[in-house]
Write an enzyme that holds these catalytic residues in place. Sequence first.
Site: not given
Length: 122
Positions: A81-83, A85, A110
């Site tokens: 995951y990142c901020g 997607g 996130m």
Amino acid sequence: MAHNPGFTAAVEKARKRIRETDSQKVKARLDSGEVFHFIDVREDSEWALGRAAGAVHLGKGIIERDIESLVPDKSAPIVLYCGGGFRSAIAAAALLEMGYQKVESMDGGMRAWRELGLPEEK
């Protein structure tokens, strides 16, 4: 956040090749005791502000270099995951190219995790 067209095109290309999941499914999998690598690919500064409970950090800038040390088994399940997607989709595509077979990107990243009030660590 508005993204540049080249980046958006790269994300869309990656999304055609990868599997995506969402934060509710990931949380349910964690709660059920399912074993998988939960990896935050955000920048160090983002990680320092808080992360999804249970995640480990391997930033997008180094994931291809270091993933084999963290996850030597290329058949092991991985959720990135990142901020939001986008970066995790690109990272997932890179891991597929490296031979990892069970890689997913958490759509919404996130941002979605926080919107649902899911647990964080600092």
